[in-house]
Write a protein that holds these residues in place. Structure first.
Motif, PDB file in Angstrom:
ATOM      1  N   GLY A 195       0.803  -1.230   0.000  1.00  0.00           N
ATOM      2  CA  GLY A 195       0.000   0.000   0.000  1.00  0.00           C
ATOM      3  C   GLY A 195       0.833   1.276   0.000  1.00  0.00           C
ATOM      4  N   MET A 196       2.026   1.212   0.616  1.00  0.00           N
ATOM      5  CA  MET A 196       2.832   2.434   0.688  1.00  0.00           C
ATOM      6  C   MET A 196       3.267   2.877  -0.705  1.00  0.00           C
ATOM      7  N   LEU A 197       3.549   1.893  -1.554  1.00  0.00           N
ATOM      8  CA  LEU A 197       3.932   2.205  -2.934  1.00  0.00           C
ATOM      9  C   LEU A 197       2.822   3.010  -3.616  1.00  0.00           C
ATOM     10  N   CYS A 198       1.577   2.547  -3.429  1.00  0.00           N
ATOM     11  CA  CYS A 198       0.439   3.256  -4.026  1.00  0.00           C
ATOM     12  C   CYS A 198       0.289   4.649  -3.416  1.00  0.00           C
ATOM     13  N   MET A 199       0.505   4.727  -2.100  1.00  0.00           N
ATOM     14  CA  MET A 199       0.370   6.030  -1.454  1.00  0.00           C
ATOM     15  C   MET A 199       1.424   7.000  -1.951  1.00  0.00           C
ATOM     16  N   PHE A 200       2.612   6.503  -2.208  1.00  0.00           N
ATOM     17  CA  PHE A 200       3.654   7.399  -2.717  1.00  0.00           C
ATOM     18  C   PHE A 200       3.238   7.998  -4.047  1.00  0.00           C
ATOM     19  N   THR A 201       2.583   7.196  -4.868  1.00  0.00           N
ATOM     20  CA  THR A 201       2.064   7.725  -6.133  1.00  0.00           C
ATOM     21  C   THR A 201       1.132   8.900  -5.859  1.00  0.00           C
ATOM     22  N   MET A 202       0.236   8.703  -4.900  1.00  0.00           N
ATOM     23  CA  MET A 202      -0.717   9.751  -4.582  1.00  0.00           C
ATOM     24  C   MET A 202      -0.016  10.966  -3.989  1.00  0.00           C
ATOM     25  N   MET A 203       0.984  10.693  -3.127  1.00  0.00           N
ATOM     26  CA  MET A 203       1.567  11.782  -2.350  1.00  0.00           C
ATOM     27  C   MET A 203       2.350  12.770  -3.188  1.00  0.00           C
ATOM     28  N   ASN A 204       3.051  12.279  -4.221  1.00  0.00           N
ATOM     29  CA  ASN A 204       3.865  13.204  -5.003  1.00  0.00           C
ATOM     30  C   ASN A 204       3.018  14.282  -5.652  1.00  0.00           C
ATOM     31  N   GLN A 205       1.929  13.864  -6.277  1.00  0.00           N
ATOM     32  CA  GLN A 205       1.030  14.845  -6.884  1.00  0.00           C
ATOM     33  C   GLN A 205       0.408  15.725  -5.829  1.00  0.00           C
ATOM     34  N   ALA A 206       0.045  15.118  -4.716  1.00  0.00           N
ATOM     35  CA  ALA A 206      -0.605  15.898  -3.660  1.00  0.00           C
ATOM     36  C   ALA A 206       0.351  16.946  -3.107  1.00  0.00           C
ATOM     37  N   ARG A 207       1.626  16.589  -3.030  1.00  0.00           N
ATOM     38  CA  ARG A 207       2.609  17.549  -2.517  1.00  0.00           C
ATOM     39  C   ARG A 207       2.740  18.754  -3.437  1.00  0.00           C
ATOM     40  N   LEU A 208       2.788  18.487  -4.725  1.00  0.00           N
ATOM     41  CA  LEU A 208       2.812  19.610  -5.664  1.00  0.00           C
ATOM     42  C   LEU A 208       1.526  20.430  -5.531  1.00  0.00           C
ATOM     43  N   GLY A 209       0.403  19.741  -5.385  1.00  0.00           N
ATOM     44  CA  GLY A 209      -0.874  20.438  -5.225  1.00  0.00           C
ATOM     45  C   GLY A 209      -0.879  21.351  -4.001  1.00  0.00           C
ATOM     46  N   VAL A 210      -0.308  20.878  -2.912  1.00  0.00           N
ATOM     47  CA  VAL A 210      -0.260  21.699  -1.699  1.00  0.00           C
ATOM     48  C   VAL A 210       0.687  22.884  -1.902  1.00  0.00           C
ATOM     49  N   GLY A 211       1.783  22.644  -2.605  1.00  0.00           N
ATOM     50  CA  GLY A 211       2.656  23.770  -2.951  1.00  0.00           C
ATOM     51  C   GLY A 211       1.879  24.842  -3.708  1.00  0.00           C
ATOM     52  N   LEU A 212       1.044  24.411  -4.631  1.00  0.00           N
ATOM     53  CA  LEU A 212       0.245  25.365  -5.407  1.00  0.00           C
ATOM     54  C   LEU A 212      -0.799  26.064  -4.536  1.00  0.00           C
ATOM     55  N   GLU A 213      -1.242  25.397  -3.494  1.00  0.00           N
ATOM     56  CA  GLU A 213      -2.093  26.094  -2.528  1.00  0.00           C
ATOM     57  C   GLU A 213      -1.332  27.256  -1.890  1.00  0.00           C
ATOM     58  N   GLY A 214      -0.056  27.011  -1.582  1.00  0.00           N
ATOM     59  CA  GLY A 214       0.765  28.082  -1.014  1.00  0.00           C
ATOM     60  C   GLY A 214       0.883  29.262  -1.969  1.00  0.00           C
ATOM     61  N   VAL A 215       1.147  28.952  -3.231  1.00  0.00           N
ATOM     62  CA  VAL A 215       1.245  30.009  -4.246  1.00  0.00           C
ATOM     63  C   VAL A 215      -0.086  30.770  -4.343  1.00  0.00           C
ATOM     64  N   GLY A 216      -1.175  30.003  -4.403  1.00  0.00           N
ATOM     65  CA  GLY A 216      -2.490  30.609  -4.601  1.00  0.00           C
ATOM     66  C   GLY A 216      -2.895  31.516  -3.454  1.00  0.00           C
TER      67      GLY A 216
END
Lengths: 591, 591
Positions: A285-306
């Protein structure tokens, strides 16, 4: 005032700072049509100004309500969500085979900034759905994809990510939720999850939960975690909704900000266990979560920008309108707008330049991820993947750090009014604060940067990036444009400091790993200061070489170089000199 | 967890860092008995832990209520206030002739930190009373003093400061409240004031308002402002309370923090005008307000120190208790407390060292003000007054800036829990935010530092201070103590940068004043970084020369030098190089 998407700034950043144009020219994007970018952003900006921005205050004031295990969102939110899916915004970068538009991540990154900027608590919901789509698309069985993927891509249903438990936050491996195998191949899941964003709400008629749990015979730690898809309502063979599943919101948090986004405690197993379906393999499951997390991390960065850009827009409008005092040499009768005061100009420039730098870092991350997924050339894909992996923690941590700094400056520019909730500046300050924490605290991002991303291939991804940054510095120095002031010299020093610090950390990783960990956070800041400075200078030069107004971009790049990038030298000293004081801290802290 | 006053740290800071012991030895304090200091602080700490700290959350959750122009404070607050006055805490440094204890300001400064740390919204009330006492004592007629001063000193009645009007914030001269002369020598005052802290409440049976207003024939601007004492209830000849005066709370603000402290809109003149009594001379009100403001600014600085220390205590306790992950080389079974992680240690050290430096800067300001008031030697008094004037804006701005930074780190260390209001870390973050704004925004403090305090006597006060700082640096360098690491070199660079920047700014003040204004804020930070670093090193050396545990103080001084003071060099570059980009900001901001 309402929100207006800064389309020109975004396009310059995307095309030139982040390298979308070059990647297009090199053919990495196949048949993607560049002209569409501006059109999509214009439309997104309109939707955000008209539909999302007006609900931002409404959501903050009304918050959400929990009764009978059901969450009710703020007035107008379900309707806005219907308009959102109807307009197709949920599927901008989703797979075309499942109802998405298949546009580049880079374009969706700009849209994500717009959603966060206009209404960060609203935009958070589709951000999580996006991560769920990613995991299901990459690791789910065809059967699960056929039932759930299109609904998630269109946004007809939303997704959640359920990792955290009271004893398992940053340390995901400590989670205890358990899953039992059933004869029919499904699972029954039991346990309690906390801090689950949009764990329940009334905007869609179903919610698809992605839940980490442990099988009875699983190994300890992260190697014994499996990922399950658990629908709120089971789905019948004909696609209609069936029975209510045994997963309920049993509590909601009272938070500093993001009041309109429900943060739920989720309980599974009160009536026999939540029926779940395995994603990927058991214990992987961690492998799958890592897939999710990378995009989510960029998304949260964009929240900071926004959120930073929203705070900037509001502070700028206030500084132009509010009159107090007089500027030196002012010829006007009476008071001047506070924007004439150099100290206020400084604050506004700091807001603007930090926002611009973090924007380009985030967009560049998305471009790298796009190339890694789309280029026909395997070598190009591999290098782009390494670049994307390197930039992700910087995009997340720097953008959200500056989100806090910029929203704080926004409050400051409002003076006493900034502390009054009615003004709205304080809401941005409150809302921003979680972004440096969730999806991996910024400390964890810094550690990821040093121990995984810098360390990979003996620093290969960093050296490749430094080559490009050195090229930019040379071009600034060679431009002989007096408007750049000392930009070239400042960036030269910053890039050199980044190189030396990177080498020092690589060496310490082998010889004294705690020394390297002690310097992770200042190194992160140093990295972003040098990188952001070069990127802004690069886009300023592109603006100068193109048509249109370039003076403003040169000013922003210069301000960043002389005020932010200039800190690289002292950050380098901190990385190299302060480990001993950090590691000896117990005597100072516990005395 | 409750609050515990860090008595040992405070005494070291007061006696050695801030120079109280040296001032005592030099005889500046007359017959003040040094042994009393520790005793007073112990008692204050006990009162704060037992009475004030438990009400901090209560106040935040309940806030205050306004109904029928009357403000009701949170449950328990009126009782706590009675205990406060009964114990004599209101009059620690008040004049003995009017019921005060006449202790040094420096001792009261330490107490003020304790009140702010345990319950910042409560402590704010007596802080304002203190300013009122100051103005009345310095400028009031004997008649007014006889009626009001003892009540204010004991705290039986509280005081307010009423400057701000909607169009007159930082620009006090723009105020419009008007006062009309009456035949009996009193005045009738009409107008509306906003943002009036504790403008009404239910903790005392009378409130004494200090209100700025304008006479009909007054000149424009700050030269036409007069100060009036306006009691909530008029006072009869026998001292009993008479008629209700025409000054009412007509609104309260909904604020980001400080929920328990009422921020009122005050209306005067609905029923014939509020009866007021002139303080000082007509049209000389600003002079009286300056008297009040200097003390109030130091008081607000101490709020920054206090809230930072509270956040630090809470974060430290959490970091020792919360278990997540494992440290490198950990031998324990299972998870370690997060405090083992170097990045968490770094955050805690940053909190601790910033708090310690700001504390000593504030205490040193108080010692200087004490000497200016108490020394028998006129030359010593003059020099001390200049020192106090120089340090006041630094004490205010730096301490409140770091108050925001440290409370933010406190949230960060709590991870996701930090964003949940229940934890309490978020309250400190919210409460702290106003301190950088009120009593003159930190931008205004920086401008005051450059244009008045640095400029006075061609920089005389700065050169005198630099002499002392250079002496400290020499002693650190000469100590050859390896525990100091690179402290000596870092402080040497910082002090040199401060000297060069000061000279550059003095020169620009004459030739290009906007260039100097553009650098005011980075100069302020540079000044505090060099000053705070030297002060911490100084007290660490004193601790080493004394008995007791000195390793912790050396560690804190070293951390500050290598992480904060080290930024002086880049701040110097920003002061000198970035004015052009700041002043050209319009093109970048308005494009």
């Amino acid at each position: 005032m309402t929100y207006r998407a800064p389309i020109n700034d975004m396009l310059l950043s995307l095309n030139h700072g982040a390298g979308l144009q070059a990647a297009l020219k090199a053919g990495h994007y196949g048949d993607f049509d560049a002209d569409m970018t501006a059109q999509v952003l214009e439309e997104a900006g309109r939707f955000a100004s008209e539909v999302l921005a007006p609900l931002n205050t409404v959501g903050d004031r009304n918050g959400i309500k929990l009764a009978d295990n059901k969450v009710t969102t703020a007035p107008g939110w379900p309707d806005a969500y219907q308009r959102w899916t109807a307009a197709g915004w949920n599927g901008v970068s989703g797979p075309e085979a499942f109802g998405g538009q298949g546009l580049p991540l880079a374009v969706n990154a700009a849209c994500t900034e717009i959603w966060a900027s206009s209404n960060i608590a609203f935009g958070l919901c589709p951000l999580l759905t996006l991560s769920a789509i990613e995991a299901l698309d990459a690791h789910g069985s065809d059967e699960l994809k056929n039932i759930y993927l299109e609904k998630l891509v269109t946004g007809e249903w939303t997704g959640t990510m359920q990792l955290t438990e009271p004893q398992a936050g940053s340390d995901v491996g400590a989670l205890r939720s358990r899953a039992e195998r059933q004869a029919d191949g499904s699972y029954r899941v039991f346990g309690t999850k906390i801090f689950i964003t949009y764990g329940d709400h009334d905007m869609t008629d179903n919610i698809v939960h992605f839940v980490l749990a442990r099988l009875p015979d699983a190994p300890a730690g992260t190697k014994g975690i499996s990922l399950f898809l658990i629908p709120k309502f089971l789905v019948n063979a004909d696609g209609s909704l069936g029975a209510r599943n045994d997963i309920y919101a049993s509590g909601v948090e009272h938070k500093l900000g993001m009041h309109a986004s429900p943060t739920c405690t989720m309980t599974m197993g009160d009536t026999g266990g939540a029926i779940g379906y395995l994603i990927g393999e058991e214990n992987r499951g961690m492998l799958c979560m890592f897939t999710m997390m990378n995009q989510a991390r960029l998304g949260v960065g964009l929240e900071g920008v926004g959120i930073a850009d929203r705070a900037y827009q509001q502070a700028l409008a206030f500084a132009q309108e509010r009159k107090q005092g007089r500027g030196i040499g002012s010829k006007t009768d009476g008071m001047d707008p506070i924007m004439v005061h150099p100290d206020v100009k400084r604050m506004l420039m700091q807001m603007r330049s930090l926002t611009a730098a973090s924007r380009t870092i985030c967009y560049a991350t998305a471009v790298a991820l796009d190339i890694a997924a789309r280029s026909p050339d395997a070598k190009v894909r591999t290098e782009a993947a390494a670049r994307g992996a390197l930039l992700t923690p910087i995009a997340k941590a720097f953008s959200t750090d500056i989100g806090n700094e910029v929203t704080s400056l926004g409050v400051q520019i409002h003076g006493g009014m900034g502390f009054i909730e009615e003004t709205g500046a304080a809401q941005h300050y409150r809302d921003a604060r979680i972004t440096a924490i969730y999806e991996g605290t910024n400390g964890i991002q810094a550690i990821d940067l040093v121990t995984r991303k810098l360390a990979a291939g003996g620093g290969a991804a960093v050296w490749a990036l430094l080559d490009e940054l050195n090229g930019i510095v040379k071009r600034v120095e060679g431009s002989n444009d007096p408007a750049f002031g000392t930009t070239g010299a400042k960036l030269r020093d910053a890039v050199d400091a980044l190189e030396r610090s990177s080498k020092w950390l690589l060496e310490k990783m082998a010889s004294a790993p705690n020394d390297a960990l002690a310097g992770a956070t200042p190194y992160m800041r140093l990295f972003a200061s040098a990188l952001g400075g070069c990127m802004l200078a690069n886009e300023a030069m592109a603006a100068r070489d193109g048509e249109g107004d370039s003076a403003r971009y040169v000013s922003v790049a210069r301000f960043f170089a002389e005020n932010i990038a200039v800190q690289a030298g002292s950050l380098e000293r901190t990385v190299m000199d302060s480990a001993e004081a950090v590691l000896a801290a117990d005597s100072a802290l516990l005395g």
